[in-house]
Design a protein around this motif. Structure first.
Motif, PDB file in Angstrom:
ATOM      1  N   ALA A  66       0.818  -1.218   0.000  1.00  0.00           N
ATOM      2  CA  ALA A  66       0.000   0.000   0.000  1.00  0.00           C
ATOM      3  C   ALA A  66       0.850   1.267   0.000  1.00  0.00           C
ATOM      4  O   ALA A  66       0.490   2.260  -0.635  1.00  0.00           O
ATOM      5  N   ILE A  70      -0.021   5.000  -2.362  1.00  0.00           N
ATOM      6  CA  ILE A  70      -1.155   5.577  -1.649  1.00  0.00           C
ATOM      7  C   ILE A  70      -1.190   7.091  -1.812  1.00  0.00           C
ATOM      8  O   ILE A  70      -0.170   7.731  -2.062  1.00  0.00           O
ATOM      9  N   LEU A  73      -4.034   7.035   3.296  1.00  0.00           N
ATOM     10  CA  LEU A  73      -4.144   5.689   3.840  1.00  0.00           C
ATOM     11  C   LEU A  73      -4.561   5.767   5.305  1.00  0.00           C
ATOM     12  O   LEU A  73      -3.898   6.431   6.103  1.00  0.00           O
TER      13      LEU A  73
END
Length: 167
Positions: A66, A70, A73
Motif C-alpha cells: 500500500a 497511496i 491511507l
C-alpha cells in the motif's frame, strides 16, 4: 500530497480519510479493507483462522504494498505497534496524522462493534488500557495530532489540509 492516518480504533481514521480524499480530490484506502481484499475474508474471520500473529503478518505485507502507491491511507489501530510497520511508516516521507479521541468517545463509537475482535475480547476496561499502552507509540510517529472528540470529519479534514499547506 499523500497522508497516512494513525490512531486507536474508533478515532475516526476511515471517516476522516474518506472526507479528506473527497476534499483533496484524491483516493483513500483503508488498510483493513486492503487486508480483507487480499485475504478474501473479514477481519474476524482472519483472526479466527490465523490468530493475531497471522493477521499481523498479513497486515505488514499489505502495508508494504500500500505504501508504494497511496494518496491517503487509514491504518488499523494496531498497525504502528508492530516494529516493522512502525519503521516503514517512520521512514516514509509521507506526513503521519494521529487522530485521537478520549476513552469515553472511543467506547461510545465502537463499544458494541461485533466486527472488531479486540472489542469483543477485551471489553471496556481492556480497551482503555490498550489505548493507553498504544498512545506513546502513536505520538512518536505523528507529524500532526488532532483530537477528534468534538470535531466533525469536515473540520478535521480542513485542519489537515491547512497543516499540509503550511508544511
Amino acid at each position: 500530497m499523500a497522508v497516512i492516518l494513525v490512531g486507536f480504533m474508533g478515532a475516526g481514521k476511515t471517516t476522516v480519510g474518506q472526507t479528506l480524499a473527497r476534499k483533496m480530490q484524491c483516493t483513500h484506502r483503508d488498510l483493513d479493507d486492503l487486508i480483507i481484499e487480499s485475504a478474501g475474508k473479514s477481519i474476524p474471520e482472519i483472526f479466527a483462522a490465523r490468530g493475531d500473529a497471522g493477521f499481523r503478518q498479513l497486515e505488514h505485507e499489505t502495508l508494504v504494498k500500500a505504501l508504494d502507491h497511496i494518496e491517503i491511507l487509514s491504518t488499523g489501530g494496531g498497525t504502528p505497534m508492530q516494529p516493522a510497520n512502525f519503521d516503514l511508516l517512520k521512514a516514509k516521507q509521507t506526513p503521519v496524522v494521529l487522530l485521537e479521541a478520549s476513552a469515553t468517545t472511543i467506547l461510545k463509537r465502537i463499544g458494541r462493534d461485533a466486527n472488531r475482535p479486540l472489542v469483543q475480547q477485551l471489553g471496556s476496561d481492556g480497551l482503555v488500557a490498550l489505548q493507553q499502552k498504544r498512545d506513546p507509540r502513536y505520538h512518536e510517529l505523528a507529524d500532526l495530532v488532532i483530537t477528534t472528540d468534538h470535531l466533525s470529519p469536515n473540520q478535521i479534514a480542513d485542519q489537515i489540509i491547512n497543516w499540509l499547506a503550511q508544511h
